[in-house]
Design an enzyme around this catalytic site. Structure first.
Site, PDB file in Angstrom:
ATOM      1  N   ASP A   1     -51.077  43.914 -79.301  1.00  0.00           N
ATOM      2  CA  ASP A   1     -51.804  45.174 -79.402  1.00  0.00           C
ATOM      3  C   ASP A   1     -53.281  44.888 -79.136  1.00  0.00           C
ATOM      4  O   ASP A   1     -53.956  44.263 -79.961  1.00  0.00           O
ATOM      5  CB  ASP A   1     -51.596  45.758 -80.804  1.00  0.00           C
ATOM      6  CG  ASP A   1     -52.169  47.160 -80.952  1.00  0.00           C
ATOM      7  OD1 ASP A   1     -53.101  47.502 -80.203  1.00  0.00           O
ATOM      8  OD2 ASP A   1     -51.715  47.900 -81.852  1.00  0.00           O
ATOM      9  N   HIS A   2     -53.771  45.356 -78.007  1.00  0.00           N
ATOM     10  CA  HIS A   2     -55.139  45.028 -77.600  1.00  0.00           C
ATOM     11  C   HIS A   2     -56.193  45.751 -78.444  1.00  0.00           C
ATOM     12  O   HIS A   2     -57.391  45.446 -78.345  1.00  0.00           O
ATOM     13  CB  HIS A   2     -55.339  45.373 -76.119  1.00  0.00           C
ATOM     14  CG  HIS A   2     -56.337  44.505 -75.433  1.00  0.00           C
ATOM     15  ND1 HIS A   2     -57.139  43.603 -76.101  1.00  0.00           N
ATOM     16  CD2 HIS A   2     -56.697  44.407 -74.119  1.00  0.00           C
ATOM     17  CE1 HIS A   2     -57.926  42.984 -75.247  1.00  0.00           C
ATOM     18  NE2 HIS A   2     -57.685  43.462 -74.031  1.00  0.00           N
ATOM     19  N   ARG A   3     -55.780  46.707 -79.272  1.00  0.00           N
ATOM     20  CA  ARG A   3     -56.741  47.344 -80.177  1.00  0.00           C
ATOM     21  C   ARG A   3     -57.244  46.361 -81.226  1.00  0.00           C
ATOM     22  O   ARG A   3     -58.372  46.474 -81.711  1.00  0.00           O
ATOM     23  CB  ARG A   3     -56.099  48.538 -80.891  1.00  0.00           C
ATOM     24  CG  ARG A   3     -55.715  49.702 -79.975  1.00  0.00           C
ATOM     25  CD  ARG A   3     -55.000  50.779 -80.749  1.00  0.00           C
ATOM     26  NE  ARG A   3     -53.774  50.270 -81.369  1.00  0.00           N
ATOM     27  CZ  ARG A   3     -53.014  50.982 -82.199  1.00  0.00           C
ATOM     28  NH1 ARG A   3     -53.360  52.226 -82.506  1.00  0.00           N
ATOM     29  NH2 ARG A   3     -51.909  50.463 -82.709  1.00  0.00           N
TER      30      ARG A   3
END
Length: 423
Positions: free
Chosen positions: A393-395
């Site tokens: 999850d790049h968040r």
């Protein structure tokens, strides 16, 4: 008369299909006794009775779809047969029922007077959606202590946040990806339709949800497992004496558990509503298992507290239960990170989809013998190389974080002695 209702089916389980009815009219039933065999999205399980008595009428049959709280049978008082009705009473009672769908749940009752409100802590079916149950777990709230503000005292996220002293959510819940109408394929040739299995329906929902919620990136890496493979083959007989099969997946469970302790960000979840990161102080690993019914993901709990032999034993047990469709919903909940190993089938790499609300998943592909240059000897040597990938999850996770995480796992696999120290 007592209405026998179906208990909660578990989080994220909206309905189930009746595959077997274990009671019949006239049977004596005790509380906790299995009364139905149900097939949910991911498991076949038995539903226990929530009350005791004599079965007066069974309201479901094999093939019916049922939901939590639905009335599945009518019981008389325990120890005595139900009172017989006169023909006139029977006619009056059956007339309205003729127009009802017997398998549909009873409508929610109107709000009861104050003295009829549920008592916190009492044993009851808790009216709350799966998302609300998940939030309650994350907030540490016992739903039995909550009386909801909705119809029939249904509990909402706002009820939980008010109880915790926080603001009610203001951001809307993300919606699943829209679907488009399909063309009429029969215009081009013969077609046939086949209903999706419960497992496949669950996969459709979870994958669409994950894809719409998580901005995913995949990082690829390779590990030289030559020494680890030698140790695995050497210790395999010792594992067999304990009833376990020492596989690379079992070793990966130990390596990933060690990596999650060193990189806690990968063992977390993102709460965009509160702009917070939820770090979990436990490590429960989901392992994808290929079954005739579809992909199932049982969970190995507290993987960081167990040795490789124990992990191998538990892995074999849950994998067998998955293939036999004997997993319970509880055995597929609570994972903090997942592993999908396709090495036994083939492939050089793939991009697994993050199992939301987790933030990362490890994908493993088939290892092979490859020539690797040895600068000290000045020659190419045959080495056992295993490709793997990490979707994240790049968040929450940046590319550098993912690269370090993968290198950590690779080093554990390349130097088996490190697994004992880091683990």
């Amino acid at each position: 008369m007592t209405e026998l209702k179906l208990p909660e089916l578990g989080d994220n389980v909206a309905s189930a299909v009746v595959v077997g009815v274990l009671i019949k009219e006239g049977d004596r039933v005790t509380e906790g006794q299995p009364v139905l065999e149900l097939e949910t999205d991911k498991a076949v399980m038995e539903a226990p009775a929530l009350a005791s008595g004599t079965v007066f009428k069974v309201l479901v049959k094999p093939g019916d779809e049922v939901k939590s709280g639905q009335v599945i049978a009518v019981l008389g008082e325990e120890g005595k047969a139900p009172e017989a009705k006169t023909p006139a009473q029977e006619k009056l009672s059956e007339a309205p029922r003729a127009q009802e769908d017997r398998s549909a749940p009873l409508p929610a009752p109107p709000p009861s007077p104050p003295q009829a409100r549920p008592t916190p802590g009492e044993r009851r079916l808790i009216p709350a959606a799966p998302s609300v149950r998940r939030l309650a777990r994350e907030m540490g709230i016992d739903l039995r202590a909550v009386v909801g503000s909705g119809p029939a005292y249904r509990i909402s996220e706002s009820d939980l946040r008010r109880l915790a002293g926080g603001p009610a959510p203001t951001t809307p819940t993300p919606q699943p990806l829209p679907s488009s109408a399909l063309p009429d394929f029969s215009k081009f040739g013969p077609v046939r339709r086949e209903a999706m299995s419960g497992v496949r329906r669950a996969t459709v929902r979870s994958m669409a949800q994950a894809w719409s919620l998580v901005p995913m990136v995949t990082h690829f890496d390779r590990a030289d497992i030559t020494e680890m493979e030698a140790w695995r083959k050497k210790l395999a007989p010792r594992a067999e004496k304990r009833g376990a099969k020492l596989t690379m997946t079992a070793i990966l469970l130990k390596a990933v558990a060690a990596a999650l302790k060193s990189f806690p960000k990968f063992n977390a979840s993102v709460d965009p509503e509160k702009n917070e990161v939820i770090y979990k102080d436990y490590i429960h690993l989901g392992v994808a298992v290929d079954t005739p019914a579809g992909l199932l993901v049982p969970v190995i709990r507290d993987a960081d507290k167990k040795g490789v032999f124990t992990l191998a034993l538990e892995l074999g047990e849950v994998a067998a239960k998955a293939r036999e469709r004997k997993l319970t919903p509880e055995e597929m909940q609570g994972a903090t990170f997942s592993i999908s190993n396709l090495g036994g089938i083939g492939g050089t790499g793939f991009t697994p989809i993050v199992n939301w609300p987790e933030v990362a998943i490890l994908g493993v592909s088939r290892s092979s013998i490859e020539p690797v240059w040895n600068p000290e000897k000045g020659v190419f040597e045959p080495r056992h190389i295993m490709p793997f990938s990490l979707s994240y999850d790049h968040r929450l996770i940046d590319g550098a974080d993912a690269a370090r995480f993968c290198r950590f796992i690779a080093e554990l696999l390349e130097e088996p002695v490190l697994l004992g120290f880091e683990g």
